[in-house]
Scaffold this active site. Sequence first.
Site, PDB file in Angstrom:
ATOM      1  N   SER A 101      -3.957   3.520   6.912  1.00 24.53           N
ATOM      2  CA  SER A 101      -3.990   4.985   6.760  1.00 24.53           C
ATOM      3  C   SER A 101      -4.374   5.627   8.080  1.00 24.53           C
ATOM      4  CB  SER A 101      -5.034   5.357   5.703  1.00 24.53           C
ATOM      5  OG  SER A 101      -5.259   6.750   5.717  1.00 24.53           O
TER       6      SER A 101
ATOM      7  N   TYR B 156     -13.406   4.858   3.072  1.00 27.04           N
ATOM      8  CA  TYR B 156     -12.007   4.398   2.930  1.00 27.04           C
ATOM      9  C   TYR B 156     -11.407   4.108   4.317  1.00 27.04           C
ATOM     10  CZ  TYR B 156      -6.944   5.494   2.310  1.00 27.04           C
ATOM     11  OH  TYR B 156      -5.571   5.502   2.331  1.00 27.04           O
TER      12      TYR B 156
HETATM   13  P1  NAP Z   1      -1.128   5.980  -5.672  1.00 28.74           P
HETATM   14  O1  NAP Z   1      -0.044   6.930  -5.965  1.00 28.74           O
HETATM   15  O2  NAP Z   1      -2.496   6.244  -6.173  1.00 28.74           O
HETATM   16  O3  NAP Z   1      -0.661   4.515  -6.119  1.00 28.74           O
HETATM   17  C1  NAP Z   1      -1.537   3.446  -5.936  1.00 28.74           C
HETATM   18  C2  NAP Z   1      -0.972   2.220  -6.625  1.00 28.74           C
HETATM   19  O4  NAP Z   1      -1.909   1.156  -6.424  1.00 28.74           O
HETATM   20  C3  NAP Z   1      -0.824   2.408  -8.112  1.00 28.74           C
HETATM   21  O5  NAP Z   1       0.309   1.710  -8.580  1.00 28.74           O
HETATM   22  C4  NAP Z   1      -2.104   1.791  -8.659  1.00 28.74           C
HETATM   23  O6  NAP Z   1      -1.876   1.373  -9.993  1.00 28.74           O
HETATM   24  C5  NAP Z   1      -2.278   0.624  -7.692  1.00 28.74           C
HETATM   25  N1  NAP Z   1      -3.652   0.122  -7.631  1.00 28.74           N
HETATM   26  C6  NAP Z   1      -4.771   0.824  -7.376  1.00 28.74           C
HETATM   27  N2  NAP Z   1      -5.850   0.033  -7.465  1.00 28.74           N
HETATM   28  C7  NAP Z   1      -5.383  -1.210  -7.784  1.00 28.74           C
HETATM   29  C8  NAP Z   1      -6.012  -2.458  -8.030  1.00 28.74           C
HETATM   30  N3  NAP Z   1      -7.337  -2.602  -7.956  1.00 28.74           N
HETATM   31  N4  NAP Z   1      -5.226  -3.528  -8.347  1.00 28.74           N
HETATM   32  C9  NAP Z   1      -3.873  -3.385  -8.436  1.00 28.74           C
HETATM   33  N5  NAP Z   1      -3.243  -2.237  -8.206  1.00 28.74           N
HETATM   34  C10 NAP Z   1      -3.995  -1.160  -7.887  1.00 28.74           C
HETATM   35  O7  NAP Z   1      -1.330   5.795  -4.091  1.00 28.74           O
HETATM   36  P2  NAP Z   1      -0.314   5.965  -2.849  1.00 28.74           P
HETATM   37  O8  NAP Z   1      -0.616   7.295  -2.245  1.00 28.74           O
HETATM   38  O9  NAP Z   1       1.046   5.588  -3.207  1.00 28.74           O
HETATM   39  O10 NAP Z   1      -0.967   4.893  -1.856  1.00 28.74           O
HETATM   40  C11 NAP Z   1      -0.370   3.665  -1.540  1.00 28.74           C
HETATM   41  C12 NAP Z   1      -1.032   3.132  -0.275  1.00 28.74           C
HETATM   42  O11 NAP Z   1      -0.837   4.071   0.792  1.00 28.74           O
HETATM   43  C13 NAP Z   1      -2.547   2.954  -0.388  1.00 28.74           C
HETATM   44  O12 NAP Z   1      -2.937   1.789   0.293  1.00 28.74           O
HETATM   45  C14 NAP Z   1      -3.091   4.168   0.301  1.00 28.74           C
HETATM   46  O13 NAP Z   1      -4.380   3.946   0.787  1.00 28.74           O
HETATM   47  C15 NAP Z   1      -2.076   4.365   1.396  1.00 28.74           C
HETATM   48  N6  NAP Z   1      -2.010   5.715   1.946  1.00 28.74           N
HETATM   49  C16 NAP Z   1      -1.680   6.779   1.168  1.00 28.74           C
HETATM   50  C17 NAP Z   1      -1.640   8.042   1.749  1.00 28.74           C
HETATM   51  C18 NAP Z   1      -1.293   9.271   0.960  1.00 28.74           C
HETATM   52  O14 NAP Z   1      -1.431  10.391   1.503  1.00 28.74           O
HETATM   53  N7  NAP Z   1      -0.810   9.156  -0.259  1.00 28.74           N
HETATM   54  C19 NAP Z   1      -1.922   8.202   3.109  1.00 28.74           C
HETATM   55  C20 NAP Z   1      -2.261   7.079   3.859  1.00 28.74           C
HETATM   56  C21 NAP Z   1      -2.295   5.843   3.274  1.00 28.74           C
HETATM   57  P3  NAP Z   1      -3.046   1.146 -11.082  1.00 28.74           P
HETATM   58  O15 NAP Z   1      -4.000   2.298 -10.930  1.00 28.74           O
HETATM   59  O16 NAP Z   1      -2.300   1.125 -12.366  1.00 28.74           O
HETATM   60  O17 NAP Z   1      -3.662  -0.165 -10.732  1.00 28.74           O
END
Ligand code: NAP
Length: 229
Positions: A134, A147
């Site tokens: 991130s 985080y």
């Molecule tokens: P999201 O929409 O919240 O999706 C997260 C996914 O991870 C969900 O499928 C969730 O499903 C799963 N997950 C969470 N905890 C888990 C666990 N303990 N075991 C297995 N699965 C788990 O998040 P996103 O924004 O797509 O983020 C994806 C990645 O991108 C993350 O690593 C995040 O830190 C990174 N990121 C996101 C952003 C942003 O702005 N969105 C920016 C920078 C980096 P369940 O809850 O059903 O387990």
Amino acid sequence: MKPSIALITGAGRGIGRATALALKQAGYDLLLTARTKRDLDQTAELAGGATILAGDVSSPAHVKRLIVRAASLGKLEVIVNNAGYAPALSIEQMSLAEWDKILAVNLSAMVYVCKFAWPVLVKQKGGVIINISSMASRDPFAGLGPYGAAKAGVNIFSLDLARQGKAHGIRVHTIAPGAVETSMLRKLLSPKELPTNQIMRPEDIAEAIVACVNGALKHTSGEVIYLRK
Ligand code: NAP
């Protein structure tokens, strides 16, 4: 010939779902995980088929099962460590249990996947690991320090792993997005605070992941690739 397998964590929604669809399009058979089976079923349906194994990636036992399943399906060519957890917490608000969870989901889970998959990748003489970090790993929004610290750990662990992987044909790329339109982001900031047209789409990150796997970014093993709109 064995099918080419892509394992994606956090594939139930957001960036993980978009990545699953993009890698299926690129010709990979999918193994998807997240805790919520219903979400994985939806991703699999949208992708036109996938193997799913629901569970918590911060559990080493679940990760072991995932790797065994992946190896039984074909050649484990791509791993995307994408599951994440990003609460905004001041130091007063952050309990030690929260800190442990932040580290477990964002850093330890990625380490478990790499640790258990490594012998498989070495034996098959190659593979590509994409770790999702991130922008917070170098410049966190207020409250995202814990985080961001976990994601900074992802950056460094991945660099060392990329160096170790060179001798085995294993590449390790790190992608560090800024804000992306997902439920994770919307728990932190409303569209009024950060309008959709100012941030990236999950598909933008998926495109960069595919470029690391077999496109213009394939020579960036060891780098942290920062993406922002
Ligand atoms: P999201 O929409 O919240 O999706 C997260 C996914 O991870 C969900 O499928 C969730 O499903 C799963 N997950 C969470 N905890 C888990 C666990 N303990 N075991 C297995 N699965 C788990 O998040 P996103 O924004 O797509 O983020 C994806 C990645 O991108 C993350 O690593 C995040 O830190 C990174 N990121 C996101 C952003 C942003 O702005 N969105 C920016 C920078 C980096 P369940 O809850 O059903 O387990």
